[in-house]
Design a protein around this motif. Structure first.
Motif, PDB file in Angstrom:
ATOM      1  N   TRP A 186       0.834  -1.208   0.000  1.00  0.00           N
ATOM      2  CA  TRP A 186       0.000   0.000   0.000  1.00  0.00           C
ATOM      3  C   TRP A 186       0.864   1.252   0.000  1.00  0.00           C
ATOM      4  O   TRP A 186       0.584   2.198  -0.734  1.00  0.00           O
ATOM      5  N   ARG A 226       0.980   4.005  -2.986  1.00  0.00           N
ATOM      6  CA  ARG A 226       0.641   5.393  -2.692  1.00  0.00           C
ATOM      7  C   ARG A 226       1.773   6.312  -3.161  1.00  0.00           C
ATOM      8  O   ARG A 226       1.528   7.365  -3.739  1.00  0.00           O
ATOM      9  N   ALA A 273      -6.315   3.558  -5.577  1.00  0.00           N
ATOM     10  CA  ALA A 273      -6.541   2.397  -4.724  1.00  0.00           C
ATOM     11  C   ALA A 273      -7.232   1.266  -5.475  1.00  0.00           C
ATOM     12  O   ALA A 273      -6.854   0.097  -5.341  1.00  0.00           O
ATOM     13  N   THR A 329      -4.826  -0.684  -7.475  1.00  0.00           N
ATOM     14  CA  THR A 329      -3.970  -1.525  -6.642  1.00  0.00           C
ATOM     15  C   THR A 329      -4.721  -2.792  -6.248  1.00  0.00           C
ATOM     16  O   THR A 329      -4.177  -3.892  -6.305  1.00  0.00           O
TER      17      THR A 329
END
Lengths: 296, 311
Positions: free
Chosen positions: A191, A195, A201, A204
């Motif tokens: 994460w 970022r 998000a 991902t």
């Protein structure tokens, strides 16, 4: 291991005695009873099982029965949609719950509680909610929208929607919990890295997290799949197979032919087809999952 | 706003304190919008998930006239417990009119011995599989696990034949036997995995001290495995309580478990439908597994996870 402990029939008699129930279950019930049914599916048994062999006659009858074909089609539709929807919803719910939210336990409990209920309870509640006169449809009409129509229990084209609404209500919590456990195991650094790189998000999740969770997805698919094949109680409680044949399923065909229509041969043939379908799915999965793993 | 690149200190003419940490307003608005969306989505989901429970409770507390008039989501104007009394003690299935209480006690009579027997058999079995391997034990275990994938429909009729032969067809004990057999794969797996995770030295030390097969199991392993026994109990009690298929096949109307009786009460085509009684009956049937779920909390989830663990 086994070289250290040369086994003879008399060694550790207690351990062998303890294993008797397992051995009997595995051989007599799981292998023996299954083979018995397969063998008797080639007979013309009616009220009682008779070893009067009849070739593939039961299978010919089965596949020319419109009810059986409807059952297989219904289960296929239900199965594909349940698989897709509960994986998607389960993953989305788990991702939502994984956002360090307050009251996570409360939300999880709410999504999971139907899983503790019997399919009979689930089916009866949804039958009541979908009641055309007093349920959702009746309420919306009473509120002024007179032409509103949502009566899945009495429309052949929509009855599978009713089964899905109830089935997903009951089963999605399980998938959510499994997925959430999987998400908790994903490395926090992934994460951070995404970022830093400015990757959104959702991207991902889709491109990094889902591939990492492959084993979790496989487990979920197996569990959902096992539930789909068993689909019976929910149909009995919610729709009774109707309207017409629109929500009949194979498990109900088997039960009805064995115990209500006194046509055992048909029931045996139908259940053998169910076994065949499961084997076609389970064997390749078992080979893929366990075949490569047995190194030593 | 773009030219205000100063910290409050600089704006006040003081030298900048570079190590004072982040300054300025917290970037609150963006996070809040996202949070609102997350909570909003979870709220909607919860609404859909709670709706049936709400409807069940509300309907069971209304009188029939109020139900016919109105809105199934509205709370009762006049609360009545009559439907609960009727569902429990007076509702009819076929010839019997003694309500769901009969099914409830039948279910208790089925669940208690089934749970005890299946856990006793499967725990000893898991222990033997881990600590007392014998030739072929793994083969039988593999068959057992794959057997869990065989559709019940393939095996139900031959089991009828077997139960008839041994004189247990239609009795509670026949059903107990069936639940023990079909619970065996998952419960054995549960115990096998748990016992395999315990240090082997424990077993060896007990053997050196002269403990035998049962001594090690009862005095060393069982006392330290209570959580896994609890998980197995939750799994079996809810699973057996919720069973319908085996109940309807292997018992008679007199010994029908609660789920079968419930379905017969609600889906019977005779008479006027009393939706409030039906919902009270449905709720009563769901209450046992629901309370187990709410009380056991994390252990229930652990039981599910155990079901998800692969051998």
């Amino acid at each position: 291991m086994s070289t250290r402990r040369p086994s003879s029939l008399l060694r550790n008699p207690m351990a062998k005695l303890a294993a008797v129930p397992m051995v009997v279950t595995a051989t007599v019930v799981f292998i023996g009873c299954s083979l018995w049914t397969v063998v008797y599916s080639f007979t013309d048994s009616k009220l009682l099982p008779r070893a009067n062999f009849d070739g593939f006659a039961q299978y010919d009858r089965l596949w020319s029965s419109s009810r059986w074909i409807a059952s297989v089609e219904n289960l296929a539709i239900y199965g594909i949609l349940t698989l897709l929807l509960s994986l998607t919803l389960g993953f989305v719910f788990a991702a939502l719950l994984d956002q360090k939210i307050r009251g996570e336990n409360v939300f999880r409990s709410i999504i999971l509680y139907p899983y503790a209920l019997s399919f009979i309870v689930t089916g009866l509640v949804w039958q009541w909610i979908l009641n055309p006169d007093l349920g959702i449809q009746g309420m919306v009409r009473a509120a002024g929208w007179e032409s509103f129509a949502f009566d899945p229990l009495n429309s052949p084209g929509l009855v599978m929607v009713a089964l899905l609404m109830a089935g997903l209500w009951q089963g999605t919590g399980l998938v959510t919990v499994i997925m959430l456990a999987g998400l908790r195991g994903v490395d926090e650094d992934i994460w951070k890295a995404s970022r830093v790189d400015g990757i959104p998000a959702w991207k991902t999740y889709l491109l990094v997290v889902v591939p990492i969770l492959r084993p979790v997805f496989v487990t979920s698919v197996v569990l959902i799949g096992a539930g789909i094949v068993k689909l019976y109680d929910l149909v009995v409680a919610l729709t009774g197979g109707g309207p017409g044949n629109a929500s009949e399923v194979p498990a109900k065909y088997v039960y009805d032919y064995m115990f209500a229509n006194q046509n055992l041969g048909q029931g045996f043939a139908a259940s053998t087809m169910m076994l065949l379908a499961v084997l076609v799915i389970v064997i390749p999965w078992a080979v893929l999952e366990f075949g490569g793993k047995r190194r030593g | 706003m773009a030219d205000v690149a100063f910290t409050p200190d600089q704006a006040a003419g003081r030298p900048a304190r570079t190590l004072a940490g982040p300054v300025g307003a917290r970037p609150k608005s963006r996070i809040t919008a996202k949070r609102v969306m997350i909570y909003g989505a979870l709220g909607l989901v919860s609404l859909y998930w709670l709706l049936p429970l709400w409807v069940m409770v509300m309907t069971s507390l209304k009188g029939m006239p109020e139900i016919r008039m109105g809105n199934i989501f509205a709370p009762p104007v006049e609360v009545t417990f009559q439907p609960w009394v009727k569902a429990w003690a007076e509702a009819c299935t076929g010839l019997n009119c003694d309500g769901l209480s009969r099914g409830f006690w039948n279910s208790v009579a089925i669940v208690v011995p089934s749970t005890v027997l299946s856990i006793a058999v499967a725990s000893v079995n898991g222990y033997a599989l881990v600590n007392w391997k014998f030739k072929g034990s793994e083969v039988f275990f593999t068959i057992l696990i794959f057997g869990a994938f065989i559709p019940y429909q393939v095996m139900i009729y031959p089991i009828v034949v077997i139960l008839r032969e041994i004189g247990l067809m239609g009795s509670v004990w026949g059903l107990v036997l069936v639940h023990t057999v079909f619970g065996m794969p998952i419960i054995t797996l549960l115990f096998r995995n748990y016992f395999a995770s315990l240090p082997e030295e424990l077993f060896k030390a007990a053997r050196v001290d002269g403990a035998g097969f049962w001594g090690i199991f009862l005095r060393v392993l069982v006392p330290m495995s209570l959580p896994i026994f609890a998980v197995a109990m939750i799994l079996q009690i809810t699973g057996i309580w919720n069973d319908f298929l085996f109940g309807v096949i292997y018992t008679k109307p007199d010994t029908y478990p609660m789920t079968v009786q419930l379905n017969n009460i609600v889906n019977s085509t005779q008479g006027v439908k009393e939706y409030n009684v039906n919902m009270a009956a449905t709720l009563i049937t769901g209450l046992v597994p629901l309370s187990i779920y709410l009380i056991s909390g994390k252990l229930f989830v652990r039981g599910i996870a155990a079901g998800a663990v692969k051998g």
